[in-house]
Design a protein around this motif. Structure first.
Motif, PDB file in Angstrom:
ATOM      1  N   TYR A 104      13.129  -2.594  16.796  1.00 12.04           N
ATOM      2  CA  TYR A 104      13.092  -3.287  18.087  1.00 12.04           C
ATOM      3  C   TYR A 104      14.436  -3.954  18.325  1.00 12.04           C
ATOM      4  N   GLU A 105      14.689  -4.302  19.547  1.00 11.43           N
ATOM      5  CA  GLU A 105      15.928  -4.990  19.858  1.00 11.43           C
ATOM      6  C   GLU A 105      15.960  -6.353  19.170  1.00 11.43           C
ATOM      7  N   TYR A 106      17.139  -6.761  18.769  1.00  8.53           N
ATOM      8  CA  TYR A 106      17.295  -7.996  17.999  1.00  8.53           C
ATOM      9  C   TYR A 106      16.746  -9.203  18.752  1.00  8.53           C
ATOM     10  N   TYR A 107      16.996  -9.239  20.036  1.00  3.42           N
ATOM     11  CA  TYR A 107      16.583 -10.403  20.815  1.00  3.42           C
ATOM     12  C   TYR A 107      15.126 -10.319  21.271  1.00  3.42           C
ATOM     13  N   ASP A 108      14.385  -9.310  20.806  1.00  2.36           N
ATOM     14  CA  ASP A 108      12.935  -9.324  21.014  1.00  2.36           C
ATOM     15  C   ASP A 108      12.287 -10.432  20.200  1.00  2.36           C
TER      16      ASP A 108
END
Length: 589
Positions: free
Chosen positions: A53-57
């Protein structure tokens, strides 16, 4: 059909947009105090490499605004989603307990972190194109609490970066979450946390050209070297045994049969090769267009694989060259379509004056079609999970444009060339008008058993290397020895060729002239064993969840299907040469 200069311009455009990247000694130069680019990439469970998943999720400290890095097609296919970060790296400037941000984590955010820690989530960053990883927290079982108080969750709020440099170049970077400075988020209540980081710079004598060698060390451990050598020696032993068996077969049976048949009279019905169906052995097979499409597609994939191995040998492809492998894979697949069209059309032209377009058309969809269906289903699954492995609409359009305006025209061009420069098939035996009936065969001469033998023998030669390859693809063992892969692939091709010769002789000696399709099935059956082993590998692994299972099964099915076509094409070509050779001196009726 697109004009040649249009295709050339499109190729240049694609090469420009794919942005192939590779580190070189002339790049990545920094002065003291100069900012070094760092990008946060993704997070995911340690045991599920496809589930990212994207880091900032996750509710980390976020910059304002979040700027996404422009990525190549290969990076997107690899699931990379690089963005800017609040971390600041200045070349050779140490930072101690630098504050990133201070946050009040809500109950929902704590629940998100707890789910991630429970699944061993890690993060991945890139500093100066070097990958680095670290865990976001730790889970401790509370064994001292009477009655079992449940596990304790700790979130790493301080990350220490250790960077090694040589002169004005960065050589290595590591990230560590400090367990002594972790926030206890076990209770479902809001918590104030302060995220900090430190950067420590140290000098090293390792040269910039060798900074990727650290990933090679795992493959050069004595245990791994013993596995590689044992696998290679195992392949050589199998080859020698097969050569001995085939030499014995030729000297004691085949040679004498051919000699008897060449000297036999028309009325002699007791000669072995006379009873073999020399009048049917070169009869065009059923569904010949599909057969030639299989050979064409298998030839294309074989050439593609050889080119990729060559690029790895010369160092163009190396571990963690972001998207490099997939960039080359997509482009080379489109370019190699010309070989599929050429092979399918040229084989078709050996037996028929018209209809080569059908063989070329089947070659166009024989592999691309199933892969497109599987990839579409997996993409829907990934998007539903909001995983980074899901392709955005723009990337899908790029792939479709690449296939439509480059792969298909090249395949059609190869088909035209193959048909126009085809050679006439010279059969050494006259083909009868009506095929002779095939007698009931014993169970050990039927297709299922021959496929079992034809797949088991080559598989036994590659099973050890196959385990290392799966551990690299679906785990965290870095496979950095392309020379070993190449050294293994060559014996496998020889084993498949030798087994195909033996099985084809067994079939012909049983007066079964339908060897065309059976040669493909016997050669390609090795891929069936490969797929069975991948299922075994998944059961023995720690991977879990529907997303990971679907991607593992789906992509391995596509990979094994590709090897089925490759090995089937090799087996067919070898069998055809063998049949033409043994009937070369047989007199025609």
């Amino acid at each position: 059909m697109a004009k040649p200069h249009h295709l050339f311009l499109l190729l240049l455009l694609l090469c420009a947009t794919l942005e192939f990247s590779s580190s070189s000694p002339s790049d990545h130069l920094y002065n003291v105090g100069e900012l070094v680019p760092l990008f946060v990439n993704k997070v995911g469970p340690f045991n599920n490499p496809s589930e990212t998943y994207e880091y900032y999720d996750l509710p980390f400290c976020t910059p304002d605004p979040i700027v996404r890095k422009k990525e190549s097609l290969g990076e997107v296919l690899n699931g990379d989603r690089l963005s800017n970060a609040l971390y600041e790296f200045k070349f050779r400037v140490d930072k101690i307990d630098e504050t990133l941000c201070q946050k009040n984590l809500t109950i929902d955010q704590i629940a998100t972190f707890k789910r991630a820690i429970n699944r061993d989530f890690y993060f991945q960053f890139y500093l100066d194109d070097l990958p680095l990883w670290g865990f976001i927290g730790k889970l401790e079982e509370d064994g001292w609490t009477p009655g079992g108080g449940g596990p304790n969750y700790y979130l790493f709020t301080h990350v220490q970066f250790d960077v090694l440099y040589n002169g004005n170049r960065i050589i290595q970077v590591n990230a560590f979450g400090d367990p002594n400075r972790a926030a206890d988020i076990t209770k479902d209540v809001g918590v104030d946390v302060k995220f900090t980081y430190s950067v420590i710079w140290n000098a090293t004598k390792v040269r910039f050209e060798n900074r990727m060698d650290r990933y090679l060390r795992a493959s050069l451990m004595p245990v791994h070297q013993q596995v590689h050598w044992f696998s290679f020696v195992n392949s050589i032993v199998i080859i020698l045994l097969l050569i001995g068996l085939l030499a014995l077969l030729y000297m004691r049976h085949l040679r004498s049969d051919l000699k008897k048949y060449s000297n036999a009279n028309e009325e002699d019905n007791e000669v072995g090769w006379k009873s073999l169906q020399h009048g049917d052995v070169f009869r065009p097979p059923p569904n010949s267009s599909l057969l030639f499409a299989v050979v064409g597609t298998g030839t294309q994939l074989l050439i593609l694989l050889c080119v990729l191995l060559f690029l790895a040998l010369i160092g163009t492809l190396y571990p963690y060259n972001r998207g490099g492998l997939l960039n080359w894979l997509v482009l080379l697949y489109a370019l190699s379509s010309v070989f599929a069209g050429y092979t399918a059309a040229s084989f078709h032209g050996l037996f028929a004056e018209n209809g080569w377009e059908r063989s070329a058309s089947l070659a166009a969809i024989l592999y691309t079609g199933p892969v497109f269906v599987v990839a579409s289903i997996l993409n829907i699954v990934a998007i539903s999970y909001r995983a980074t492995i899901g392709l955005p609409f723009g990337s899908i359009i790029v792939i479709l444009v690449l296939l439509t305006f480059l792969a298909i025209p090249l395949l059609a061009f190869g088909g035209v060339i193959g048909y126009r420069f085809r050679s006439k098939f010279q059969s050494s035996s006259a083909t009868k008008r009506h095929p002779r009936d095939i007698q009931q065969l014993a169970w050990y001469r039927r297709t299922p058993f021959l496929m079992f033998i034809g797949g088991l023998v080559p598989f036994s030669a590659i099973v050890l290397q196959l385990h290392q390859a799966y551990a690299s693809m679906w785990g965290y063992k870095i496979y950095t020895l392309p020379s070993i892969l190449f050294a293994t692939f060559i014996p496998v091709i020889l084993i498949i060729a030798l087994v195909s010769i033996g099985l084809t002789y067994i079939q012909l000696s049983a007066e079964d002239h339908e060897w065309w399709w059976r040669s493909v099935l016997c050669g390609g059956s090795t891929a069936i064993f490969m797929f069975g082993y991948c299922v075994y590998f998944y059961v023995r692994s720690n991977m879990s969840g529907f997303l990971q299972l679907s991607f593992f099964i789906g992509y391995n099915a596509c990979l094994c299907y590709a090897f089925f076509l490759i090995f089937g094409a090799i087996s067919f070509r070898v069998s055809l040469l063998f049949v033409r050779h043994i009937y070369h001196d047989v007199k025609r009726e």
